[in-house]
Scaffold this active site. Structure first.
Site, PDB file in Angstrom:
ATOM      1  N   TYR A 224       0.834  -1.198   0.000  1.00 43.17           N
ATOM      2  CA  TYR A 224       0.000   0.000   0.000  1.00 43.17           C
ATOM      3  C   TYR A 224       0.868   1.247   0.000  1.00 43.17           C
ATOM      4  O   TYR A 224       1.967   1.255   0.569  1.00 43.17           O
ATOM      5  CB  TYR A 224      -0.862   0.070   1.265  1.00 43.17           C
ATOM      6  CG  TYR A 224      -2.062  -0.841   1.288  1.00 43.17           C
ATOM      7  CD1 TYR A 224      -3.264  -0.452   0.715  1.00 43.17           C
ATOM      8  CD2 TYR A 224      -2.000  -2.078   1.914  1.00 43.17           C
ATOM      9  CE1 TYR A 224      -4.373  -1.283   0.754  1.00 43.17           C
ATOM     10  CE2 TYR A 224      -3.107  -2.916   1.958  1.00 43.17           C
ATOM     11  CZ  TYR A 224      -4.288  -2.507   1.378  1.00 43.17           C
ATOM     12  OH  TYR A 224      -5.386  -3.331   1.421  1.00 43.17           O
TER      13      TYR A 224
ATOM     14  N   TYR B 253      -0.513  -9.875   0.761  1.00 46.72           N
ATOM     15  CA  TYR B 253       0.547  -9.281   1.590  1.00 46.72           C
ATOM     16  C   TYR B 253       0.516  -9.896   2.990  1.00 46.72           C
ATOM     17  O   TYR B 253      -0.522 -10.329   3.472  1.00 46.72           O
ATOM     18  CB  TYR B 253       0.413  -7.754   1.656  1.00 46.72           C
ATOM     19  CG  TYR B 253      -0.893  -7.213   2.187  1.00 46.72           C
ATOM     20  CD1 TYR B 253      -1.126  -7.104   3.557  1.00 46.72           C
ATOM     21  CD2 TYR B 253      -1.885  -6.781   1.315  1.00 46.72           C
ATOM     22  CE1 TYR B 253      -2.314  -6.595   4.037  1.00 46.72           C
ATOM     23  CE2 TYR B 253      -3.075  -6.269   1.781  1.00 46.72           C
ATOM     24  CZ  TYR B 253      -3.288  -6.175   3.146  1.00 46.72           C
ATOM     25  OH  TYR B 253      -4.476  -5.676   3.619  1.00 46.72           O
TER      26      TYR B 253
ATOM     27  N   ARG C   6      -2.829 -11.801   3.875  1.00 50.73           N
ATOM     28  CA  ARG C   6      -4.164 -11.429   3.404  1.00 50.73           C
ATOM     29  C   ARG C   6      -4.368 -11.945   1.988  1.00 50.73           C
ATOM     30  O   ARG C   6      -3.498 -11.799   1.131  1.00 50.73           O
ATOM     31  CB  ARG C   6      -4.352  -9.899   3.355  1.00 50.73           C
ATOM     32  CG  ARG C   6      -4.347  -9.123   4.647  1.00 50.73           C
ATOM     33  CD  ARG C   6      -5.464  -9.399   5.636  1.00 50.73           C
ATOM     34  NE  ARG C   6      -6.734  -9.890   5.152  1.00 50.73           N
ATOM     35  CZ  ARG C   6      -7.747  -9.164   4.674  1.00 50.73           C
ATOM     36  NH1 ARG C   6      -7.651  -7.864   4.616  1.00 50.73           N
ATOM     37  NH2 ARG C   6      -8.875  -9.718   4.287  1.00 50.73           N
TER      38      ARG C   6
ATOM     39  N   HIS D 253      -7.479  -8.699  -2.255  1.00 45.60           N
ATOM     40  CA  HIS D 253      -8.769  -8.076  -1.920  1.00 45.60           C
ATOM     41  C   HIS D 253      -8.749  -6.604  -2.274  1.00 45.60           C
ATOM     42  O   HIS D 253      -7.682  -5.982  -2.382  1.00 45.60           O
ATOM     43  CB  HIS D 253      -9.096  -8.247  -0.431  1.00 45.60           C
ATOM     44  CG  HIS D 253      -8.104  -7.556   0.464  1.00 45.60           C
ATOM     45  ND1 HIS D 253      -6.885  -8.105   0.788  1.00 45.60           N
ATOM     46  CD2 HIS D 253      -8.142  -6.342   1.070  1.00 45.60           C
ATOM     47  CE1 HIS D 253      -6.218  -7.275   1.560  1.00 45.60           C
ATOM     48  NE2 HIS D 253      -6.946  -6.183   1.751  1.00 45.60           N
TER      49      HIS D 253
ATOM     50  N   HIS E 119     -10.728  -3.032  -0.950  1.00 50.27           N
ATOM     51  CA  HIS E 119     -11.613  -2.419   0.041  1.00 50.27           C
ATOM     52  C   HIS E 119     -12.633  -1.534  -0.681  1.00 50.27           C
ATOM     53  O   HIS E 119     -12.267  -0.795  -1.616  1.00 50.27           O
ATOM     54  CB  HIS E 119     -10.814  -1.560   1.017  1.00 50.27           C
ATOM     55  CG  HIS E 119      -9.818  -2.347   1.824  1.00 50.27           C
ATOM     56  ND1 HIS E 119     -10.104  -2.882   3.061  1.00 50.27           N
ATOM     57  CD2 HIS E 119      -8.535  -2.696   1.560  1.00 50.27           C
ATOM     58  CE1 HIS E 119      -9.041  -3.514   3.535  1.00 50.27           C
ATOM     59  NE2 HIS E 119      -8.069  -3.418   2.635  1.00 50.27           N
TER      60      HIS E 119
HETATM   61 FE   FE2 Z   1      -6.214  -4.468   2.754  1.00 49.88          FE
END
Ligand code: FE2
Length: 235
Positions: free
Chosen positions: A106, A145, A155, A158, A160
């Protein structure tokens, strides 16, 4: 005529606020019973989303942060409809998304994952549903990640999602997953969604919407309430 009342706090649909395997819920889950506040003037006269203009590339994450080239990774189309419990479209809903880049990183100061940032990818986008309740994004398929929840925690891929209705008190937040992801069974955030709701947060591969020689497509319809409601993590 009897009126159907749907409970937005229905724990058989939405993830529990306390799910010990998802460790941060232990600290943040309310320790007292929830109090449902009656709606009042703040819902009527709070900030509203009107006919503001969105940027031409706000919905296209492959273009909205370009500095010196195309972002790396697999281009995808993510699209669907926002619907009510009767399948009727919800127009003028502000749909915002945020996600990791193709390497699972991110653009955020607390993300210390040793994976490269992409100078041409910010990972945020927004659009508004049209009169058919339809929305569409172009983006890069996000990478998995690691996160510190437990040993070797990863995770699944995905995206959000946040939805705003007519005013700022009508926000809903959820996550969209990808079909066939082997990490889903190990992810406490996905597993915190009650079993019957899990298929509703997994997108479906959509060959019809795939753009030949350009991008695969995934369909993700969002249902705001009723027996097939999309599980939301923030209501
Ligand atoms: Fe996330």
């Amino acid at each position: 005529m009897a009126q159907l009342i749907y409970n937005s706090l229905d724990s058989s649909v939405h993830p529990s606020k306390l799910y010990p395997d998802y460790k941060s819920t232990i600290l943040r889950a309310p320790s007292q019973p929830m109090i449902v506040l009656p709606q009042g003037l703040s819902e009527m006269n709070g900030p509203v989303f009107g006919d503001y203009s969105l940027g031409a590339f706000d919905h296209d994450l492959t273009k909205n942060a370009v500095v010196n080239g195309d972002p790396l990774g697999e281009r995808i189309v993510v699209h669907g409809k926002v619907l009510n419990e009767n399948g009727q479209p919800i127009p003028n809903t502000l749909v915002e998304i945020w996600q990791a880049n193709a390497a699972g990183r991110y653009v955020h100061k607390v993300d210390k994952h040793e994976a490269p940032l992409d100078p041409n990818f910010l990972g945020t986008g927004r659009c508004r549903t049209d009169k058919e309740g339809y929305y569409c994004f172009y983006t890069i398929k996000p990478g998995a990640y690691p996160w510190g929840n437990h040993f070797n925690a990863w995770r699944p891929n995905h995206i959000h999602f946040s939805l705003f209705g007519p005013n700022i008190t009508t926000r809903l937040v959820t996550q969209m997953y990808f079909p066939g992801d082997p990490l889903l069974q190990y992810d406490p955030i996905f597993q915190s969604v009650p079993e019957k709701g899990r298929p509703l947060v997994i997108s479906s591969f959509d060959l019809d919407r795939t753009e030949p020689d350009f991008a695969l497509a995934y369909r993700f319809d969002i249902i705001l309430r009723g027996p097939s409601t999309t599980p939301f993590e923030k209501l």
